[in-house]
Design a protein around this motif. Structure first.
Motif, PDB file in Angstrom:
ATOM      1  N   ALA A 225       0.874  -1.177   0.000  1.00  0.00           N
ATOM      2  CA  ALA A 225       0.000   0.000   0.000  1.00  0.00           C
ATOM      3  C   ALA A 225       0.905   1.220   0.000  1.00  0.00           C
ATOM      4  O   ALA A 225       1.894   1.273   0.734  1.00  0.00           O
ATOM      5  CB  ALA A 225      -0.872   0.002   1.235  1.00  0.00           C
ATOM      6  N   ILE A 226       0.593   2.192  -0.817  1.00  0.00           N
ATOM      7  CA  ILE A 226       1.409   3.409  -0.862  1.00  0.00           C
ATOM      8  C   ILE A 226       0.511   4.626  -0.645  1.00  0.00           C
ATOM      9  O   ILE A 226      -0.684   4.567  -0.864  1.00  0.00           O
ATOM     10  CB  ILE A 226       2.176   3.539  -2.193  1.00  0.00           C
ATOM     11  CG1 ILE A 226       1.214   3.382  -3.386  1.00  0.00           C
ATOM     12  CG2 ILE A 226       3.300   2.550  -2.303  1.00  0.00           C
ATOM     13  CD1 ILE A 226       0.972   4.602  -4.144  1.00  0.00           C
TER      14      ILE A 226
ATOM     15  N   ASN B  38      -3.567  12.813  -1.753  1.00  0.00           N
ATOM     16  CA  ASN B  38      -3.950  12.530  -0.372  1.00  0.00           C
ATOM     17  C   ASN B  38      -4.789  11.251  -0.306  1.00  0.00           C
ATOM     18  O   ASN B  38      -5.872  11.226   0.252  1.00  0.00           O
ATOM     19  CB  ASN B  38      -4.727  13.727   0.204  1.00  0.00           C
ATOM     20  CG  ASN B  38      -5.006  13.548   1.682  1.00  0.00           C
ATOM     21  OD1 ASN B  38      -4.359  12.718   2.344  1.00  0.00           O
ATOM     22  ND2 ASN B  38      -5.969  14.288   2.213  1.00  0.00           N
ATOM     23  N   CYS B  39      -4.258  10.197  -0.922  1.00  0.00           N
ATOM     24  CA  CYS B  39      -4.995   8.935  -0.884  1.00  0.00           C
ATOM     25  C   CYS B  39      -4.022   7.762  -0.789  1.00  0.00           C
ATOM     26  O   CYS B  39      -2.840   7.896  -1.111  1.00  0.00           O
ATOM     27  CB  CYS B  39      -5.871   8.790  -2.117  1.00  0.00           C
ATOM     28  SG  CYS B  39      -4.958   8.767  -3.644  1.00  0.00           S
ATOM     29  N   THR B  40      -4.545   6.668  -0.281  1.00  0.00           N
ATOM     30  CA  THR B  40      -3.723   5.464  -0.159  1.00  0.00           C
ATOM     31  C   THR B  40      -4.241   4.452  -1.165  1.00  0.00           C
ATOM     32  O   THR B  40      -5.443   4.271  -1.306  1.00  0.00           O
ATOM     33  CB  THR B  40      -3.837   4.892   1.262  1.00  0.00           C
ATOM     34  OG1 THR B  40      -3.346   5.897   2.158  1.00  0.00           O
ATOM     35  CG2 THR B  40      -3.012   3.628   1.436  1.00  0.00           C
ATOM     36  N   GLU B  41      -3.348   3.817  -1.886  1.00  0.00           N
ATOM     37  CA  GLU B  41      -3.793   2.748  -2.787  1.00  0.00           C
ATOM     38  C   GLU B  41      -2.729   1.656  -2.858  1.00  0.00           C
ATOM     39  O   GLU B  41      -1.639   1.801  -2.308  1.00  0.00           O
ATOM     40  CB  GLU B  41      -4.188   3.272  -4.159  1.00  0.00           C
ATOM     41  CG  GLU B  41      -3.225   4.179  -4.849  1.00  0.00           C
ATOM     42  CD  GLU B  41      -3.766   4.615  -6.216  1.00  0.00           C
ATOM     43  OE1 GLU B  41      -4.681   3.964  -6.739  1.00  0.00           O
ATOM     44  OE2 GLU B  41      -3.241   5.589  -6.768  1.00  0.00           O
ATOM     45  N   ARG B  42      -3.093   0.558  -3.526  1.00  0.00           N
ATOM     46  CA  ARG B  42      -2.228  -0.617  -3.469  1.00  0.00           C
ATOM     47  C   ARG B  42      -1.641  -0.954  -4.837  1.00  0.00           C
ATOM     48  O   ARG B  42      -2.333  -0.947  -5.849  1.00  0.00           O
ATOM     49  CB  ARG B  42      -3.053  -1.812  -2.968  1.00  0.00           C
ATOM     50  CG  ARG B  42      -2.217  -2.996  -2.506  1.00  0.00           C
ATOM     51  CD  ARG B  42      -3.074  -4.035  -1.821  1.00  0.00           C
ATOM     52  NE  ARG B  42      -3.623  -3.596  -0.543  1.00  0.00           N
ATOM     53  CZ  ARG B  42      -2.974  -3.619   0.614  1.00  0.00           C
ATOM     54  NH1 ARG B  42      -1.733  -4.066   0.647  1.00  0.00           N
ATOM     55  NH2 ARG B  42      -3.547  -3.208   1.709  1.00  0.00           N
ATOM     56  N   ILE B  43      -0.339  -1.253  -4.807  1.00  0.00           N
ATOM     57  CA  ILE B  43       0.319  -1.706  -6.037  1.00  0.00           C
ATOM     58  C   ILE B  43      -0.008  -3.195  -6.167  1.00  0.00           C
ATOM     59  O   ILE B  43       0.170  -3.937  -5.202  1.00  0.00           O
ATOM     60  CB  ILE B  43       1.854  -1.548  -5.908  1.00  0.00           C
ATOM     61  CG1 ILE B  43       2.222  -0.066  -5.845  1.00  0.00           C
ATOM     62  CG2 ILE B  43       2.585  -2.268  -7.017  1.00  0.00           C
ATOM     63  CD1 ILE B  43       3.677   0.207  -5.509  1.00  0.00           C
TER      64      ILE B  43
ATOM     65  N   SER C  86       3.379   5.857   3.713  1.00  0.00           N
ATOM     66  CA  SER C  86       2.112   6.013   4.423  1.00  0.00           C
ATOM     67  C   SER C  86       1.916   7.489   4.737  1.00  0.00           C
ATOM     68  O   SER C  86       2.858   8.286   4.610  1.00  0.00           O
ATOM     69  CB  SER C  86       2.149   5.237   5.736  1.00  0.00           C
ATOM     70  OG  SER C  86       3.127   5.822   6.568  1.00  0.00           O
ATOM     71  N   LYS C  87       0.723   7.808   5.187  1.00  0.00           N
ATOM     72  CA  LYS C  87       0.451   9.203   5.507  1.00  0.00           C
ATOM     73  C   LYS C  87       1.336   9.670   6.661  1.00  0.00           C
ATOM     74  O   LYS C  87       1.881  10.775   6.646  1.00  0.00           O
ATOM     75  CB  LYS C  87      -1.024   9.380   5.871  1.00  0.00           C
ATOM     76  CG  LYS C  87      -1.402  10.829   6.021  1.00  0.00           C
ATOM     77  CD  LYS C  87      -2.887  11.049   5.983  1.00  0.00           C
ATOM     78  CE  LYS C  87      -3.163  12.549   5.959  1.00  0.00           C
ATOM     79  NZ  LYS C  87      -4.530  12.873   5.671  1.00  0.00           N
ATOM     80  N   SER C  88       1.523   8.761   7.658  1.00  0.00           N
ATOM     81  CA  SER C  88       2.331   9.177   8.812  1.00  0.00           C
ATOM     82  C   SER C  88       3.786   9.388   8.408  1.00  0.00           C
ATOM     83  O   SER C  88       4.457  10.289   8.905  1.00  0.00           O
ATOM     84  CB  SER C  88       2.200   8.179   9.958  1.00  0.00           C
ATOM     85  OG  SER C  88       2.576   6.910   9.503  1.00  0.00           O
ATOM     86  N   SER C  89       4.255   8.556   7.466  1.00  0.00           N
ATOM     87  CA  SER C  89       5.631   8.721   7.005  1.00  0.00           C
ATOM     88  C   SER C  89       5.772  10.066   6.267  1.00  0.00           C
ATOM     89  O   SER C  89       6.769  10.777   6.438  1.00  0.00           O
ATOM     90  CB  SER C  89       5.998   7.554   6.093  1.00  0.00           C
ATOM     91  OG  SER C  89       7.085   7.862   5.295  1.00  0.00           O
ATOM     92  N   ALA C  90       4.763  10.397   5.483  1.00  0.00           N
ATOM     93  CA  ALA C  90       4.790  11.675   4.760  1.00  0.00           C
ATOM     94  C   ALA C  90       4.758  12.843   5.742  1.00  0.00           C
ATOM     95  O   ALA C  90       5.470  13.833   5.572  1.00  0.00           O
ATOM     96  CB  ALA C  90       3.621  11.763   3.797  1.00  0.00           C
ATOM     97  N   LEU C  91       3.954  12.690   6.806  1.00  0.00           N
ATOM     98  CA  LEU C  91       3.864  13.763   7.802  1.00  0.00           C
ATOM     99  C   LEU C  91       5.187  13.948   8.535  1.00  0.00           C
ATOM    100  O   LEU C  91       5.635  15.067   8.779  1.00  0.00           O
ATOM    101  CB  LEU C  91       2.744  13.473   8.799  1.00  0.00           C
ATOM    102  CG  LEU C  91       1.327  13.699   8.255  1.00  0.00           C
ATOM    103  CD1 LEU C  91       0.281  13.256   9.268  1.00  0.00           C
ATOM    104  CD2 LEU C  91       1.121  15.163   7.879  1.00  0.00           C
ATOM    105  N   ALA C  92       5.819  12.793   8.835  1.00  0.00           N
ATOM    106  CA  ALA C  92       7.120  12.858   9.519  1.00  0.00           C
ATOM    107  C   ALA C  92       8.132  13.560   8.622  1.00  0.00           C
ATOM    108  O   ALA C  92       8.905  14.415   9.076  1.00  0.00           O
ATOM    109  CB  ALA C  92       7.592  11.453   9.876  1.00  0.00           C
TER     110      ALA C  92
END
Ligand code: GDP
Ligand code: MG
Length: 688
Positions: A398-399, A405-410, A450-456
């Protein structure tokens, strides 16, 4: 009529920056499948880079080579300089293809769209992966035609290095100059390949001079040609003082010999090469202090004793620092000089870890990738080409898409090989991957784990950015690239074969637009017709062609028109007063303003206020002034085309109490029109 105005066609360089959020959706792949029966490739593909057979165990070791051994490169050039031919030779020598493709026969690997094969040009860049002497090379073939500048820009963002191919008989041509500047902008180290040395009129000296003069680059002559035009038979390796001769009887150029230049057999050539090598050493020493110390210390007496590796290392440093460019030569068509060019790519161009990407530390090894191209495949859905900067991707991952601003899967991961794709289990930083399953990711999107990784990452960027450049906001800094979309230059109407087919045409255009953001589609409000706006005649022709081939629609194009812009040549000052009584209300405005020429990056007028005006200017009045300026700039007095490259300075403004904002706008707008059409006062040459 004499005029203080000029009209011109929008320059490709003037491009407002926007983030493209297009989803690709086309039936290109489907049509390719159909076309295959008509356009036989006439070639065999080997199974996998560096692999004998499809052994999945050895696959793991081959899939993710050490990062220092990866080269992400592009080939850039003016159209017809020989990019496609050179790419074909590269793929052949690296063992990727088993027969030589020929652009003139229309069977090359990288020009895989049917139109490209027919027209012998490269439109949509395809990424190709191959191995050379233990190095993994990801090669992105960029289009050279000026109509496709957007494609070039998009690809340059993901390159670590580039090979600039020149026609040795023509030197630096217009498009090379454009692409060279784009490469400067993205700080991409380059090497030059003077192709077509076999052509009548080819001149190594002339081409080198033109690189020096027109590109303002410092050429490092790593090779000298052996003969020119019909007499061209090989090259001299200046660094190693060797002669490389291709067997005239070999029909694929694989057979060549490399021999040291000897006093006995080649006294003249040895002398010439020694002089060239000494000049090269001096040139590099001038640019690199470390090398200068070495040369002046140990080898100052005799440059001949300086080992080739030391010289190569220094050449590499200056290439990476972009203070000079190595120059090589050959003839791709006559199969000469391509193998040394490949060697030079591995020796002198940087690995991904040698590029200085300021955003990398923010991700701390987590996934960070850029989706740089989206294609649509009928069976597999959208295929997204990605450059991985850090971290790893694999199937079922999942990326998080930062732009969307969305999560989707490869779902699956492929290694791109022109229109052939090989399934792989994982891919690490530095590589270029092709992912299946991403439905929302579009060209130019930045991908994190992930969103949290992007926020970090955003927080780290904030801390660091605070020190460096405060003006960008945190989200903007995380986005690796917005793709610059140029303004369309040409337009024409397009009609479906019958009214019933209008919805099919709308669908086709929607899909094509998602894939190619430089194509714009408008509805003409007066006639109700659909209007295609593109980057050039060829661009519109290709779109027309694709609608027919891929969507089965025979459409009719109206006459091609140029999207003119108008601008002012000299500054003009004017005053205007609007005095109107509506009902019992008096509206009275007097404005004095100046319209002057200015070079801007955007089509919007630059607005300036005199200190006396901006002081105490109510927001509503300011908005009214700006509305007036913008509406006046929508239609110029010459042809009614938009006015561009102007600045408007508001010198004074008197507003009677109770005057409505609409009246302020109207007065400002009229005053600007007055400035623009005061042509009879100015005796100015008509410029195009
Ligand atoms: P591109 O537009 O840069 O991709 O150029 P192509 O590879 O399509 O080549 C354009 C034309 O130049 C074709 O007709 C090629 O056969 C020809 N060409 C390419 N390389 C050479 C070369 O080394 N020597 C000569 N004489 N012609 C070449
Ligand atoms: Mg080409």
């Amino acid at each position: 009529m004499l005029s203080n105005l000029r009209k011109f066609v929008v320059s490709h360089k003037k491009t407002p920056i926007l983030h493209v959020n297009n989803m690709c959706c086309s039936k290109m792949r489907a049509s390719l499948q159909r076309l295959k029966s008509h356009v036989p490739l006439g070639r065999n593909y080997s199974s996998l880079p560096g692999l004998i057979g499809n052994d999945i165990k050895s696959l793991h070791s081959v899939i993710n080579p050490p990062i220092a051994k990866i080269r992400n490169i592009g080939i850039m050039a003016h159209i017809d300089a020989g990019k496609t031919t050179t790419t074909e030779r590269i793929l052949y020598y690296s063992g990727y293809t088993r027969s030589l493709g020929d652009v003139d026969d229309g069977d090359t690997v990288t020009d895989f769209m049917a139109q490209e094969r027919e027209r012998g040009i490269t439109i949509q860049s395809a990424a190709v992966t191959f191995d050379w002497k233990g190095y993994r090379v990801n090669l992105i073939d960029t289009p050279g035609h000026v109509d496709f500048t957007l494609e070039v820009e998009r690809c340059l963002r993901v390159l670590d290095g580039a090979v600039a191919v020149f026609d040795a008989s023509a030197g630096v041509e217009a498009q090379t100059l454009t692409v060279w500047r784009q490469a400067d902008k993205h700080k991409i180290p380059r090497i030059c390949f003077l192709n077509k040395m076999d052509k009548t009129g080819a001149s190594f000296k002339y081409a080198v001079e033109s690189i020096r003069e027109k590109l303002k680059a410092k050429p490092l002559l790593l090779q000298l040609p052996l003969g020119e035009g019909k007499a061209f038979k090989g090259v001299v390796d200046v660094v190693n003082k060797e002669k490389l001769l291709w067997n005239p009887n070999s029909d694929d150029g694989k057979d060549f010999v490399r021999n040291p230049l000897l006093e006995m057999s080649d006294p003249e050539l040895l002398k010439e090469t020694t002089e060239a090598r000494n000049a090269l050493i001096e040139q590099v020493a001038d640019l690199d202090d470390e090398f200068a110390d070495l040369v002046l210390g140990e080898f100052s007496e005799n440059f001949d004793l300086l080992p080739a590796e030391k010289l190569q290392t220094a050449i590499r440093r200056v290439t990476l620092a972009q203070t000079a460019v190595p120059v090589l030569c050959g003839s791709a068509l006559k199969n000469k000089g391509v193998q040394p060019l490949l060697d030079a790519v591995t020796v002198y161009l940087p690995s991904p870890e040698e590029r200085n990407y300021e955003f990398l530390p923010w991700y701390k090894g987590d996934l960070c990738a850029l989706a740089f191209k989206v294609l649509h495949d009928k069976q597999r859905g959208p295929l997204v080409f990605m450059r991985i900067y850090s971290g790893m991707i694999k199937p079922q991952l999942a990326i998080y898409n930062i732009n969307g601003n969305c999560t989707e899967r490869i779902s699956r991961l492929l290694l791109p090989f022109a229109d052939q794709h090989i399934e792989i289990p994982s891919l690490t930083a530095g590589n270029i991957a092709l992912t299946v399953g991403l439905k929302h990711t579009a060209t130019g999107d930045t991908i994190a784990s992930s969103k949290s990784s992007a926020l970090a990452a955003a927080r780290r960027a904030e801390t660091e950015g605070g020190k460096k450049h405060r003006r960008n906001n945190e989200a903007e800094r995380l986005l690796l690239a917005g793709v610059e979309i140029p303004e369309p230059v040409f337009f024409c109407t397009i009609e479906p074969p019958s009214v019933a087919k209008q919805s099919d045409l709308d669908y086709a255009l929607k899909c094509l637009q998602r894939e190619d953001p430089s194509l714009k589609v408008k509805l003409d409000a007066d006639s109700g017709q659909t209007v295609l706006c593109g980057m050039g005649e060829l661009h519109i022709e290709i779109i027309h062609d694709r609608i027919k081939r891929e969507y089965g629609l025979e459409t009719y194009l109206g006459p091609l028109q140029v999207a003119y812009r108008e601008t002012i040549l000299n500054a003009v000052c004017a005053t205007d007063t609007l005095d109107r009584t509506l009902g019992d209300k008096r509206h009275l405005v007097t404005v004095e303003l100046e319209v002057k020429p200015v070079e801007t990056a955007s089509v919007m007028p630059v607005i300036e206020y005199a200190g006396s005006v901006s002081e105490d200017l109510p927001t509503a009045s300011q908005e009214a002034i700006e509305n007036g300026i913008h509406s006046a700039c929508l239609q110029g007095p010459l042809l009614g085309s938009p006015v561009q490259d102007v600045a408007v300075a508001v010198h004074s403004l008197i507003i009677h109490p109770g005057t409505s904002t609409t009246m302020i706008s109207a007065c400002v707008s009229r005053c600007i029109q007055k400035c623009c059409s005061w042509n009879f006062l100015y005796y100015v040459e008509w410029k195009w």
